[in-house]
Design an enzyme around this catalytic site. Sequence first.
Site, PDB file in Angstrom:
ATOM      1  N   GLU A   1       0.824  -1.214   0.000  1.00  0.00           N
ATOM      2  CA  GLU A   1       0.000   0.000   0.000  1.00  0.00           C
ATOM      3  C   GLU A   1       0.853   1.257   0.000  1.00  0.00           C
ATOM      4  O   GLU A   1       1.894   1.320   0.659  1.00  0.00           O
ATOM      5  CB  GLU A   1      -0.933   0.000   1.215  1.00  0.00           C
ATOM      6  CG  GLU A   1      -2.132  -0.870   0.954  1.00  0.00           C
ATOM      7  CD  GLU A   1      -3.062  -0.905   2.126  1.00  0.00           C
ATOM      8  OE1 GLU A   1      -4.058  -0.180   2.127  1.00  0.00           O
ATOM      9  OE2 GLU A   1      -2.791  -1.698   3.042  1.00  0.00           O
TER      10      GLU A   1
ATOM     11  N   CYS B   1       3.738   8.463   0.918  1.00  0.00           N
ATOM     12  CA  CYS B   1       4.017   7.575   2.041  1.00  0.00           C
ATOM     13  C   CYS B   1       4.116   6.156   1.483  1.00  0.00           C
ATOM     14  O   CYS B   1       3.155   5.624   0.940  1.00  0.00           O
ATOM     15  CB  CYS B   1       2.885   7.675   3.066  1.00  0.00           C
ATOM     16  SG  CYS B   1       3.107   6.582   4.470  1.00  0.00           S
TER      17      CYS B   1
ATOM     18  N   CYS C   1       3.352  -6.356   8.610  1.00  0.00           N
ATOM     19  CA  CYS C   1       4.376  -5.894   9.554  1.00  0.00           C
ATOM     20  C   CYS C   1       4.500  -6.903  10.683  1.00  0.00           C
ATOM     21  O   CYS C   1       3.488  -7.390  11.194  1.00  0.00           O
ATOM     22  CB  CYS C   1       3.999  -4.528  10.125  1.00  0.00           C
ATOM     23  SG  CYS C   1       5.273  -3.861  11.238  1.00  0.00           S
TER      24      CYS C   1
ATOM     25  N   SER D   1      10.432   6.456   9.399  1.00  0.00           N
ATOM     26  CA  SER D   1       9.896   6.320  10.756  1.00  0.00           C
ATOM     27  C   SER D   1      10.108   4.896  11.267  1.00  0.00           C
ATOM     28  O   SER D   1       9.788   3.923  10.581  1.00  0.00           O
ATOM     29  CB  SER D   1       8.394   6.636  10.719  1.00  0.00           C
ATOM     30  OG  SER D   1       7.849   6.414  11.999  1.00  0.00           O
TER      31      SER D   1
ATOM     32  N   LEU E   1       6.660   7.015  19.082  1.00  0.00           N
ATOM     33  CA  LEU E   1       6.886   6.892  20.528  1.00  0.00           C
ATOM     34  C   LEU E   1       5.647   6.349  21.261  1.00  0.00           C
ATOM     35  O   LEU E   1       5.721   5.360  21.957  1.00  0.00           O
ATOM     36  CB  LEU E   1       7.272   8.270  21.073  1.00  0.00           C
ATOM     37  CG  LEU E   1       8.116   8.292  22.332  1.00  0.00           C
ATOM     38  CD1 LEU E   1       9.381   7.471  22.176  1.00  0.00           C
ATOM     39  CD2 LEU E   1       8.478   9.743  22.680  1.00  0.00           C
TER      40      LEU E   1
ATOM     41  N   ASN F   1      -6.311   7.404  14.275  1.00  0.00           N
ATOM     42  CA  ASN F   1      -7.275   7.208  13.194  1.00  0.00           C
ATOM     43  C   ASN F   1      -8.052   5.940  13.466  1.00  0.00           C
ATOM     44  O   ASN F   1      -7.502   4.843  13.363  1.00  0.00           O
ATOM     45  CB  ASN F   1      -6.531   7.120  11.854  1.00  0.00           C
ATOM     46  CG  ASN F   1      -5.864   8.432  11.544  1.00  0.00           C
ATOM     47  OD1 ASN F   1      -6.517   9.464  11.428  1.00  0.00           O
ATOM     48  ND2 ASN F   1      -4.548   8.419  11.434  1.00  0.00           N
TER      49      ASN F   1
ATOM     50  N   CYS G   1      -2.553   7.315   8.923  1.00  0.00           N
ATOM     51  CA  CYS G   1      -1.580   6.585   9.743  1.00  0.00           C
ATOM     52  C   CYS G   1      -2.232   5.446  10.499  1.00  0.00           C
ATOM     53  O   CYS G   1      -3.243   5.646  11.169  1.00  0.00           O
ATOM     54  CB  CYS G   1      -0.953   7.517  10.770  1.00  0.00           C
ATOM     55  SG  CYS G   1       0.343   8.498  10.094  1.00  0.00           S
TER      56      CYS G   1
HETATM   57  S1  SF4 Z   1       2.801   1.184  13.619  1.00  0.00           S
HETATM   58 FE1  SF4 Z   1       4.365   0.691  12.074  1.00  0.00          FE
HETATM   59  S2  SF4 Z   1       5.769  -0.707  13.165  1.00  0.00           S
HETATM   60 FE2  SF4 Z   1       3.871  -0.664  14.374  1.00  0.00          FE
HETATM   61  S3  SF4 Z   1       2.667  -2.413  13.571  1.00  0.00           S
HETATM   62 FE3  SF4 Z   1       2.047  -0.567  12.416  1.00  0.00          FE
HETATM   63  S4  SF4 Z   1       3.312  -0.628  10.567  1.00  0.00           S
HETATM   64 FE4  SF4 Z   1       4.282  -1.991  12.075  1.00  0.00          FE
END
Ligand code: SF4
Length: 365
Positions: A93, A106, A113, A198, A222, A301, A344
């Site tokens: 994506e 982005c 992940c 990031s 963070l 979000n 996000c």
């Molecule tokens: S915030 Fe980033 S590191 Fe954490 S699960 Fe989602 S994609 Fe992965």
Amino acid sequence: MKQGAELAGLTQQDLVSFVETLGEPAYRGRQIFAALQHRRLRSFDEMTDLPKELRARLSEVARPATLTVESRYLSADGTRRYLMKTHDGFPVETVFIPEERRDTICFSSQSGCPLQCTFCLTAQLGLLRSLTPGEIVEQIVIALNDAYGVGVQPPRGTNLVGMGAGEPFLNFDSLLHALRVMADSHGLHIVPNRVTISTAGIVPRILELANVSDRPHLAISLAAPTDELRNQLMPINKRWPLEDLLNACKEFEKTLKPNERVTFEYVMLEGINDGEEHARQLANLLNRHGLKAKMNLIPHNPADPLPYRPSTDETVDRFKDILESKGIHVYVRRPRGRDIFAACGQLAARQGTPMNRVEITSIGA
Ligand code: SF4
């Protein structure tokens, strides 16, 4: 799909070496690099400045592009989300965010992940696989071609943020390789100074990145001011707790250019991490480490089935005031593309029908 060398992830020099293995002169490699990265072509057929025989030969041994666009979504605020697939069927994506001064793309570094941040929808996919350098570069090419037309130079310039799906520092070598390809002035010419990566806090890689000469900017997600809370929200904290993370940021800070700052991202979850006490703890944490950081507050979000709600505007303002009163530079990030699951923490290969969505089914990219 036919196998073969993935050309989109090769540097100009790699492409020169590649064509030489085919018995072709070096300038053909430079020509193919320009076709892929400057003219942003995605098929050999379009490279009509190459002899037909060479194009036929190339199509037997190489692939100019491997991602396909499954669907794209257009937000009411102009944000575009692309759901793509790798040649072996994994979702990728990418989000294009038009902005007044520059556009931002982005991109994702992994499909899914492996980290388990509890406020992020991507986490629910688990890690499907890491993306290749070519798959990272192609996301940018596809988004630019869609926004402006094939090969048309973006009028406002492009910023990149590595904040899509995946933990970029768990795909470190491919990421840096892709950034080298994109920085070339004969290609996309997006220099690392235009790129922010990031991380959830992979400490050894933060230290490694500090020693990379031409490197992108660093952002740290963070989400909490104490280990106790961060362990719950971002389990990676159990491996590298806040003290280790902020010490690494302090080391990184020594290598910053004048006016450059480490950015911290703080997702604001109602009733979880947005209290006045949290704000004071957060300011103290940064100040205790002497970090001259920039803090981005990001209202969460919401997305089913995540159990969180965004902090109210009043809570965010109060939180901001407390941080500022303690000398922290704070910005509140306006959510973009929420209505198309592009904001996000919302990337999870969704194909459903979010509200206000305009789906465009054919894409020439
Ligand atoms: S915030 Fe980033 S590191 Fe954490 S699960 Fe989602 S994609 Fe992965």
